[in-house]
Design a protein around this motif. Structure first.
Motif, PDB file in Angstrom:
ATOM      1  N   LEU A  41      17.429  -4.917   8.880  1.00 28.42           N
ATOM      2  CA  LEU A  41      17.088  -3.351   8.678  1.00 28.42           C
ATOM      3  C   LEU A  41      16.005  -2.878   9.477  1.00 28.42           C
ATOM      4  CD1 LEU A  41      18.474  -1.302   6.884  1.00 28.42           C
ATOM      5  CD2 LEU A  41      16.476  -1.184   5.632  1.00 28.42           C
ATOM      6  N   TYR A  42      14.998  -3.667   9.614  1.00 28.41           N
ATOM      7  CA  TYR A  42      13.569  -3.227  10.405  1.00 28.41           C
ATOM      8  C   TYR A  42      14.254  -3.410  11.978  1.00 28.41           C
ATOM      9  CZ  TYR A  42       8.999  -3.523  12.491  1.00 28.41           C
ATOM     10  OH  TYR A  42       8.015  -3.217  13.144  1.00 28.41           O
ATOM     11  N   ASP A  43      14.768  -4.387  12.106  1.00 35.50           N
ATOM     12  CA  ASP A  43      15.236  -4.642  13.504  1.00 35.50           C
ATOM     13  C   ASP A  43      16.109  -3.435  14.008  1.00 35.50           C
ATOM     14  OD1 ASP A  43      13.918  -6.877  13.623  1.00 35.50           O
ATOM     15  OD2 ASP A  43      15.617  -8.143  13.425  1.00 35.50           O
ATOM     16  N   ARG A  44      16.855  -3.006  13.016  1.00 28.87           N
ATOM     17  CA  ARG A  44      17.883  -1.799  13.383  1.00 28.87           C
ATOM     18  C   ARG A  44      17.202  -0.356  13.331  1.00 28.87           C
ATOM     19  NH1 ARG A  44      23.401  -1.679  10.341  1.00 28.87           N
ATOM     20  NH2 ARG A  44      23.509  -3.852  10.722  1.00 28.87           N
ATOM     21  N   TYR A  45      16.204  -0.133  12.509  1.00 25.39           N
ATOM     22  CA  TYR A  45      15.705   1.150  12.499  1.00 25.39           C
ATOM     23  C   TYR A  45      14.264   1.328  12.650  1.00 25.39           C
ATOM     24  CZ  TYR A  45      20.374   1.937  10.665  1.00 25.39           C
ATOM     25  OH  TYR A  45      21.581   2.099  10.442  1.00 25.39           O
ATOM     26  N   SER A  46      13.305   0.215  12.907  1.00 24.23           N
ATOM     27  CA  SER A  46      12.050   0.451  13.057  1.00 24.23           C
ATOM     28  C   SER A  46      11.503   1.340  14.106  1.00 24.23           C
ATOM     29  CB  SER A  46      11.343  -1.076  12.917  1.00 24.23           C
ATOM     30  OG  SER A  46      11.656  -1.606  14.359  1.00 24.23           O
ATOM     31  N   GLY A  47      12.398   1.320  15.260  1.00 22.99           N
ATOM     32  CA  GLY A  47      11.985   1.810  16.322  1.00 22.99           C
ATOM     33  C   GLY A  47      12.112   3.336  16.251  1.00 22.99           C
ATOM     34  N   PRO A  48      13.351   4.098  15.874  1.00 18.75           N
ATOM     35  CA  PRO A  48      12.976   5.660  15.527  1.00 18.75           C
ATOM     36  C   PRO A  48      12.077   5.946  14.135  1.00 18.75           C
ATOM     37  CG  PRO A  48      15.062   4.667  14.886  1.00 18.75           C
ATOM     38  CD  PRO A  48      14.395   3.499  15.612  1.00 18.75           C
ATOM     39  N   ALA A  49      11.962   4.855  13.468  1.00 18.01           N
ATOM     40  CA  ALA A  49      11.170   5.278  12.110  1.00 18.01           C
ATOM     41  C   ALA A  49       9.599   5.440  12.576  1.00 18.01           C
ATOM     42  CB  ALA A  49      11.199   4.137  11.198  1.00 18.01           C
ATOM     43  N   GLU A  69       5.291   1.670   4.326  1.00 15.26           N
ATOM     44  CA  GLU A  69       5.515   2.260   2.948  1.00 15.26           C
ATOM     45  C   GLU A  69       7.034   2.547   2.916  1.00 15.26           C
ATOM     46  OE1 GLU A  69       4.277   6.577   1.126  1.00 15.26           O
ATOM     47  OE2 GLU A  69       2.830   5.195   2.026  1.00 15.26           O
ATOM     48  N   ALA A  70       7.698   3.118   3.978  1.00 14.98           N
ATOM     49  CA  ALA A  70       8.843   3.512   3.882  1.00 14.98           C
ATOM     50  C   ALA A  70      10.042   2.231   3.802  1.00 14.98           C
ATOM     51  CB  ALA A  70       9.211   4.208   5.332  1.00 14.98           C
ATOM     52  N   PHE A  71       9.934   1.265   4.712  1.00 15.87           N
ATOM     53  CA  PHE A  71      10.583   0.031   4.253  1.00 15.87           C
ATOM     54  C   PHE A  71      10.541  -0.504   2.972  1.00 15.87           C
ATOM     55  CE2 PHE A  71      11.153   0.317   9.168  1.00 15.87           C
ATOM     56  CZ  PHE A  71      12.495  -0.129   9.101  1.00 15.87           C
ATOM     57  N   LEU A  72       9.159  -0.562   2.592  1.00 18.87           N
ATOM     58  CA  LEU A  72       9.228  -1.163   1.161  1.00 18.87           C
ATOM     59  C   LEU A  72       9.857  -0.152   0.232  1.00 18.87           C
ATOM     60  CD1 LEU A  72       5.642  -2.588   1.225  1.00 18.87           C
ATOM     61  CD2 LEU A  72       7.494  -4.010   1.330  1.00 18.87           C
TER      62      LEU A  72
ATOM     63  N   ALA B  65       8.871   4.834  20.897  1.00 16.61           N
ATOM     64  CA  ALA B  65       7.671   3.803  20.573  1.00 16.61           C
ATOM     65  C   ALA B  65       7.758   2.646  19.929  1.00 16.61           C
ATOM     66  CB  ALA B  65       6.370   4.884  20.022  1.00 16.61           C
ATOM     67  N   GLU B  66       7.172   1.497  20.105  1.00 19.28           N
ATOM     68  CA  GLU B  66       7.159   0.119  19.395  1.00 19.28           C
ATOM     69  C   GLU B  66       5.960  -0.114  18.716  1.00 19.28           C
ATOM     70  OE1 GLU B  66       8.659  -3.097  21.181  1.00 19.28           O
ATOM     71  OE2 GLU B  66      10.236  -2.056  22.507  1.00 19.28           O
ATOM     72  N   ALA B  67       6.277  -0.238  17.296  1.00 18.80           N
ATOM     73  CA  ALA B  67       5.181  -0.639  16.588  1.00 18.80           C
ATOM     74  C   ALA B  67       4.417  -2.142  17.043  1.00 18.80           C
ATOM     75  CB  ALA B  67       5.573  -0.728  14.937  1.00 18.80           C
ATOM     76  N   SER B  68       3.551  -2.341  16.291  1.00 20.77           N
ATOM     77  CA  SER B  68       2.920  -3.633  16.805  1.00 20.77           C
ATOM     78  C   SER B  68       3.787  -4.836  16.492  1.00 20.77           C
ATOM     79  CB  SER B  68       1.312  -3.674  16.060  1.00 20.77           C
ATOM     80  OG  SER B  68       1.499  -3.808  14.861  1.00 20.77           O
ATOM     81  N   PRO B  69       3.626  -6.084  17.042  1.00 27.57           N
ATOM     82  CA  PRO B  69       4.691  -7.152  16.788  1.00 27.57           C
ATOM     83  C   PRO B  69       4.544  -7.788  15.473  1.00 27.57           C
ATOM     84  CG  PRO B  69       3.845  -7.358  18.911  1.00 27.57           C
ATOM     85  CD  PRO B  69       3.031  -6.062  18.254  1.00 27.57           C
ATOM     86  N   ASN B  70       3.201  -7.454  14.927  1.00 28.74           N
ATOM     87  CA  ASN B  70       2.933  -8.030  13.459  1.00 28.74           C
ATOM     88  C   ASN B  70       3.577  -7.098  12.286  1.00 28.74           C
ATOM     89  OD1 ASN B  70       1.154  -6.097  13.454  1.00 28.74           O
ATOM     90  ND2 ASN B  70      -0.583  -7.430  13.115  1.00 28.74           N
ATOM     91  N   LEU B  71       4.045  -5.844  12.478  1.00 27.68           N
ATOM     92  CA  LEU B  71       4.396  -5.015  11.445  1.00 27.68           C
ATOM     93  C   LEU B  71       5.427  -5.575  10.521  1.00 27.68           C
ATOM     94  CD1 LEU B  71       4.114  -2.390   9.793  1.00 27.68           C
ATOM     95  CD2 LEU B  71       5.317  -1.149  11.405  1.00 27.68           C
ATOM     96  N   LYS B  72       6.579  -5.939  11.288  1.00 27.62           N
ATOM     97  CA  LYS B  72       7.667  -6.724  10.600  1.00 27.62           C
ATOM     98  C   LYS B  72       6.982  -7.691   9.693  1.00 27.62           C
ATOM     99  CE  LYS B  72      12.246  -8.811  11.332  1.00 27.62           C
ATOM    100  NZ  LYS B  72      12.852  -9.408  12.232  1.00 27.62           N
ATOM    101  N   GLY B  73       6.390  -8.516  10.085  1.00 26.92           N
ATOM    102  CA  GLY B  73       5.817  -9.845   9.075  1.00 26.92           C
ATOM    103  C   GLY B  73       4.943  -9.224   8.183  1.00 26.92           C
ATOM    104  N   ARG B  74       4.170  -8.323   8.243  1.00 30.97           N
ATOM    105  CA  ARG B  74       3.456  -7.555   7.078  1.00 30.97           C
ATOM    106  C   ARG B  74       4.546  -7.064   6.074  1.00 30.97           C
ATOM    107  NH1 ARG B  74       0.166  -3.985  10.852  1.00 30.97           N
ATOM    108  NH2 ARG B  74       0.741  -2.428   9.179  1.00 30.97           N
ATOM    109  N   ILE B  75       5.661  -6.384   6.527  1.00 29.66           N
ATOM    110  CA  ILE B  75       6.418  -5.673   5.417  1.00 29.66           C
ATOM    111  C   ILE B  75       7.301  -6.833   4.862  1.00 29.66           C
ATOM    112  CG2 ILE B  75       8.597  -4.510   5.526  1.00 29.66           C
ATOM    113  CD1 ILE B  75       7.693  -2.780   7.804  1.00 29.66           C
TER     114      ILE B  75
END
Lengths: 209, 253
Positions: A41-49, A69-72, B65-75
């Motif tokens: 889900l993160y791979d799919r939607y983190s960009g626009p989020a 916070e949103a993904f959690l 915009a792209e978040a930092s690479p470690n955000l996914k891991g944190r989540i």
């Protein structure tokens, strides 16, 4: 061999059904506690989020906090989501926007009940029809539609959507009477709706579908 | 949509209310009026859905915009910690995380009695209620509306409101007045309870005057109690504090 219109329509329908099934399956896995599904889900939607959060908040660190916070929130409340009633993307982006508004407004001025209604965003936000619009139209065409809005109407809509401001706050910010703010907001929203609907009813290349 | 029935002269019409509401521009009584309209009209809800979809198109004009690479891991780490917390013996019963001594003492109910029993006990602590007759009567005019009363515990003694289930599409809305202001970083969260199992539902906050209208995400069918607790922002997968607002879904108001 080139595809005809019927082939394209069939392909599009097939892709839409496949996408809906994929999203439904993804949410089912989330509900079962599969954290790999959260990664997908993160791979799919983190960009626009993240882009939305950054635009609203201006600071990368704060924007990342909001995205986290949103993904959690989606992870913890996946069991409440009904894929029959809307898209995960719309739900997620609404949560991002609400969380960003919380950050900008702080707790001194909490949002009203609309927050909660937004929280079930698939019920009241981002109608799937418009998700289809987003997929059909190229970004530049959407931007062109936005550019057709009078600047004062667009500014009012942006202060509302990205700034999370109320009508009274926009009036104070712009120095315009409250009635003017309301008029600009309503006219802008209606005009944008007409422009986008026209774009939707025409094909991606501008021809009539 | 046309003018609202019984709207006073000068009051916004339905179209104006919905358009301004869709942009989150309203507050106070205007927002409440819009939410009443949404509660009784499926057409209004569809209109707001569509308008919010239009407004959301503004997001397409944002630079990628792209978040930092470690955000996914944190989540993912935080999500796994959730699972670990839920499976740890200490988390088998909810524990208070931010409450004062009174609330902490009441959390002991949960340990001793279990969550459902604590909910029933809290119901018995209902204080004097000032029922909003106007709103209740308005909603009662809908023949397909099923209404359940809500009750505040001693920590939310001034809370009034109701749970309204609309027959046309099963939409369930909780309308509340007199909500206590929350501490920073905290939200209210709704739970649907069958037996002793609370299912997490939506989170929300009230406005500065203590008003909130909350759309319940899940169906209340099969549940006997709706409870509201105070939770950390983002919500919890299991309650971390005792319920402060409850509604008995087996007894219509």
């Amino acid at each position: 061999m080139a595809q005809g219109p019927d082939d394209l329509a069939h392909t599009e329908t097939t892709e839409t059904i496949a996408s809906a099934r994929s999203e439904s399956e993804l949410m089912a896995r989330l509900r079962s506690g599969d954290d790999a599904a959260l990664g997908e889900l993160y791979d799919r939607y983190s960009g626009p989020a993240f882009a939305l959060a950054l635009r609203m908040l201006g600071e990368r660190g704060v924007a990342e906090d909001v995205v986290q916070e949103a993904f959690l929130s989606v992870w913890r409340r996946a069991s409440t989501f009904d894929t029959e009633r809307g898209s995960v993307r719309a739900w997620l982006l609404s949560i991002v926007r609400n969380a960003a508004i919380d950050r900008t407004r702080g707790r001194n001025r909490q949002r009203q009940g609309d927050v909660a209604l937004d929280d079930v965003a698939y019920r009241l936000a981002a109608d799937d029809v418009w998700s289809e619009v987003a997929q059909r139209l190229e970004r530049e065409r959407v931007r062109a539609a936005l550019r057709e809005l009078p600047s004062e109407q667009r500014e009012t809509l942006e202060l509302a959507y990205f700034g999370g401001m109320t009508q009274a706050e926009i009036a104070a910010r712009t120095g315009e009477p409250l009635g003017t703010v309301k008029s600009r907001a309503r006219l802008g929203l209606r005009r944008l709706e007409r422009l986008l609907r026209a774009g939707y009813e025409n094909g991606p290349d501008g021809s009539l579908a | 949509m046309d003018r609202l029935p019984d709207a006073p002269a000068g009051a916004p019409d339905a179209d104006e209310l919905l358009e301004l509401y869709a942009l989150d521009l309203l507050e106070g009584e205007d927002a409440l009026e819009a939410e009443r309209l949404l509660a009784r009209s499926a057409e209004a809800r569809e209109r707001v859905r569509a308008l919010r979809g239009v407004a959301a198109m503004l997001a397409l004009d944002i630079e990628p915009a792209e978040a930092s690479p470690n955000l996914k891991g944190r989540i993912l780490a935080a999500a796994r910690a959730d699972v670990d917390d839920a499976s740890a013996p200490a988390a088998a019963t909810p524990a208070p995380i931010r409450l004062d001594a009174v609330r902490a003492a009441r959390a002991g109910w949960v340990d001793r009695l279990g969550w459902a029993a604590a909910a029933v006990l809290a119901l018995a602590l209902v204080g004097s209620l000032v029922w909003n007759m106007q709103l209740r009567d308005e909603l009662r005019q809908r023949p397909d509306a099923t209404i359940f009363a809500v009750h505040g515990s001693e920590d939310a003694v001034g809370v009034t409101g109701e749970v309204v289930v609309l027959g046309d599409d099963g939409t369930t809305i909780v309308t509340l007045r007199g909500l206590p202001q929350l501490e920073r970083g905290m939200v209210y969260q709704i739970w649907l309870i069958a037996g002793e199992t609370p299912e997490p539902d939506v989170t929300f906050v009230g406005d500065t005057t203590g008003l909130a209208s909350v759309g319940v995400a899940g169906s209340i069918s099969g549940f006997d109690t709706l409870a509201i607790t105070v939770e950390p922002a983002g919500g919890s997968s299991a309650p971390t504090s005792p319920p402060i607002i409850l509604s008995d879904l087996t007894t219509q108001s």
